[in-house]
Enzyme design. Structure first.
Site, PDB file in Angstrom:
ATOM      1  N   LYS A   1     109.338  35.434  22.657  1.00 31.05           N
ATOM      2  CA  LYS A   1     108.928  34.732  23.881  1.00 31.05           C
ATOM      3  C   LYS A   1     110.162  34.162  24.591  1.00 31.05           C
ATOM      4  O   LYS A   1     110.296  34.257  25.813  1.00 31.05           O
ATOM      5  CB  LYS A   1     107.941  33.605  23.539  1.00 31.05           C
ATOM      6  CG  LYS A   1     106.556  34.135  23.201  1.00 31.05           C
ATOM      7  CD  LYS A   1     105.624  33.103  22.597  1.00 31.05           C
ATOM      8  CE  LYS A   1     104.355  33.816  22.145  1.00 31.05           C
ATOM      9  NZ  LYS A   1     103.433  32.984  21.379  1.00 31.05           N
TER      10      LYS A   1
ATOM     11  N   GLN B   1     102.271  27.235  18.998  1.00 36.94           N
ATOM     12  CA  GLN B   1     102.177  28.538  18.336  1.00 36.94           C
ATOM     13  C   GLN B   1     101.082  28.488  17.267  1.00 36.94           C
ATOM     14  O   GLN B   1     101.091  27.627  16.393  1.00 36.94           O
ATOM     15  CB  GLN B   1     103.544  28.887  17.721  1.00 36.94           C
ATOM     16  CG  GLN B   1     103.620  30.255  17.096  1.00 36.94           C
ATOM     17  CD  GLN B   1     103.491  31.395  18.124  1.00 36.94           C
ATOM     18  OE1 GLN B   1     104.008  31.311  19.237  1.00 36.94           O
ATOM     19  NE2 GLN B   1     102.779  32.441  17.740  1.00 36.94           N
TER      20      GLN B   1
ATOM     21  N   ASP C   1      98.843  28.994  27.519  1.00 32.51           N
ATOM     22  CA  ASP C   1      97.981  29.972  26.837  1.00 32.51           C
ATOM     23  C   ASP C   1      96.551  29.967  27.381  1.00 32.51           C
ATOM     24  O   ASP C   1      95.766  30.862  27.074  1.00 32.51           O
ATOM     25  CB  ASP C   1      97.919  29.649  25.335  1.00 32.51           C
ATOM     26  CG  ASP C   1      98.895  30.482  24.514  1.00 32.51           C
ATOM     27  OD1 ASP C   1      99.436  31.464  25.052  1.00 32.51           O
ATOM     28  OD2 ASP C   1      99.093  30.150  23.327  1.00 32.51           O
TER      29      ASP C   1
END
Ligand SMILES: NC(=O)c1ccc[n+]([C@@H]2O[C@H](COP(=O)([O-])OP(=O)(O)OC[C@H]3O[C@@H](n4cnc5c(N)ncnc54)[C@H](OP(=O)(O)O)[C@@H]3O)[C@@H](O)[C@H]2O)c1
Length: 277
Positions: free
Chosen positions: A48, A92, A115
Site C-alpha cells: 500500500k 489493517q 476502507d
C-alpha cells in the site's frame, strides 16, 4: 479466454490518479494502523505504501504491538483522526485475537475511513450516496468494465456475503443493472446457481474451491480468494485447470483482484482528500 489482468488495469487507473494528485496542490495522506507482526499483513501494508509513492501520496504508518491495550490503540486512531496531513486511513485487518473489530472501527472518523468500513460509510454506500467505496468489489467492477464485458442485464452470482467483499459486491453489480444472486455457506446446490451465471465473483475464502465444471461456457469469472500454497506461491478460490478455452475471462491469482484493491484504496484516499478541502 481473456486474462483479466489487475496489474494492467491498475496501471491505467494509477496514472489517472497520479495526474489528479498533481493537480491538487497538496499531497493526500494515507495512514495505516498495523497491530502485531503478521507477515501477510506486513506485506499488504508495504504494498500500500509503495503504491502511495507511485501516485504522489504520503503514507503514515502506525505500528503497534499485538498486546497493545485497547486504550492505546484508540489513542493512535484518534491521533490519525486529528492529523490534518492524513486524509484517509485504515486499520489493517484482521486484528490479532482478542480485539473487537467492530469497536475498533467505530473509533475511525468516517470522513477519514479509507476502507469504507465504518457503520456510517456502509450506510451511505448502501443508500447510494457513497463516501468511500469498498475497495475490493470496486476493483472487480473496474476490471470487468476495463475489458468491456457487459454487466447490464446479465446474471451475476456472488459467492460470499462478507461485509468487506460479497455484500458490497452484490450492491455494485446491482448498481450496474445486473440480476444478482448471492450464495453463501448455507446455499444448497451452489453449482445450479453458478451454471446459470454470465458473471461469477468468487469470494468464499477457500483455496481452489470451484473449478471449470461450475461455469457454463463464456462466463466471466473474478477470483477474489488469495491463499498461500504449501511451500511457495499463491492460489485463488478458483482451480484454473480447464478454464482456458471454456471461460470468456478469468482474473489470475496473483495479479488479479489484489492490485486493484490497493488502487481503489488510493482512489478512496483521493476522494476523501478532495472532500476535506
Ligand atoms: N485480493 C484481495 O484484495 C482480497 C481482499 C479481501 C479479501 N480477499 C480474499 O477473499 C476471500 C474472501 O474474503 P472475505 O473477507 O469475504 O472472507 P469471509 O469473511 O471469510 O467470507 C467468506 C464468505 O464465503 C462464504 N462461504 C464459505 N464457504 C462457502 C461455501 N462452501 N459455499 C458458498 N459460500 C461459502 C461464507 O458464507 P457464510 O456467510 O454463510 O459464512 C462467507 O460469506 C479470502 O480468501 C480473502 O483472503 C482478497
Amino acid at each position: 479466454m481473456i486474462r483479466i489482468d489487475g496489474k494492467e488495469v491498475s496501471k491505467a487507473i494509477r496514472e489517472k490518479i497520479k495526474s489528479e494528485v498533481a493537480e491538487l496542490g497538496f499531497s493526500p495522506g494515507l495512514g495505516v494502523v498495523l497491530v502485531g507482526d503478521d507477515p501477510a499483513s506486513q506485506v499488504y501494508v508495504r504494498n500500500k505504501f509503495k503504491a502511495c509513492e507511485t501516485v504522489g501520496m504520503t503514507s503514515f504508518e502506525t505500528k503497534l504491538p499485538a498486546d497493545v491495550s485497547p486504550a492505546d490503540l484508540k489513542k493512535a486512531i484518534e491521533d490519525l483522526n486529528n492529523n490534518p496531513e492524513v486524509h484517509g486511513f485504515l486499520v489493517q485487518l484482521p486484528l490479532p485475537k482478542g480485539f473487537d473489530t467492530d469497536e475498533v472501527l467505530s473509533w475511525v472518523d468516517p470522513k477519514k475511513d479509507a476502507d469504507g468500513l465504518t457503520i456510517e460509510n456502509i450506510g451511505l454506500f448502501h443508500a447510494g450516496q457513497p463516501r468511500s467505496i469498498p475497495c475490493t468489489p470496486h476493483g472487480v467492477i473496474k476490471m470487468i468494465k476495463h475489458y468491456d464485458f457487459a454487466i447490464e442485464g446479465k446474471n451475476a452470482v456472488v459467492i460470499g456475503r462478507s461485509q468487506i467483499v460479497g455484500w458490497p459486491m452484490a450492491r455494485l453489480l446491482m448498481n450496474e443493472n445486473a440480476t444478482v444472486t448471492v450464495c453463501h455457506s448455507r446455499t444448497q446446490d451452489l453449482k445450479s446457481f453458478t451454471k446459470q451465471a454470465d458473471i461469477v465473483v468468487v469470494a468464499a475464502g477457500k483455496p481452489e474451491f470451484v473449478d471449470q465444471s461450475f461455469f457454463k461456457e463464456d462466463t466471466v469469472v473474478l477470483d477474489v480468494g488469495i491463499h498461500r500454497k504449501e511451500g511457495n506461491g499463491l492460489v485463488g478460490d478458483v482451480k484454473t485447470e480447464g478454464c482456458e478455452g471454456h471461460l470468456a475471462g478469468l482474473s489470475p491469482v496473483p495479479g488479479g483482484v489484489g492490485p486493484m484493491t490497493i488502487t481503489m484504496l488510493l482512489e478512496n484516499t483521493l476522494r476523501l482528500a478532495r472532500a476535506s478541502h
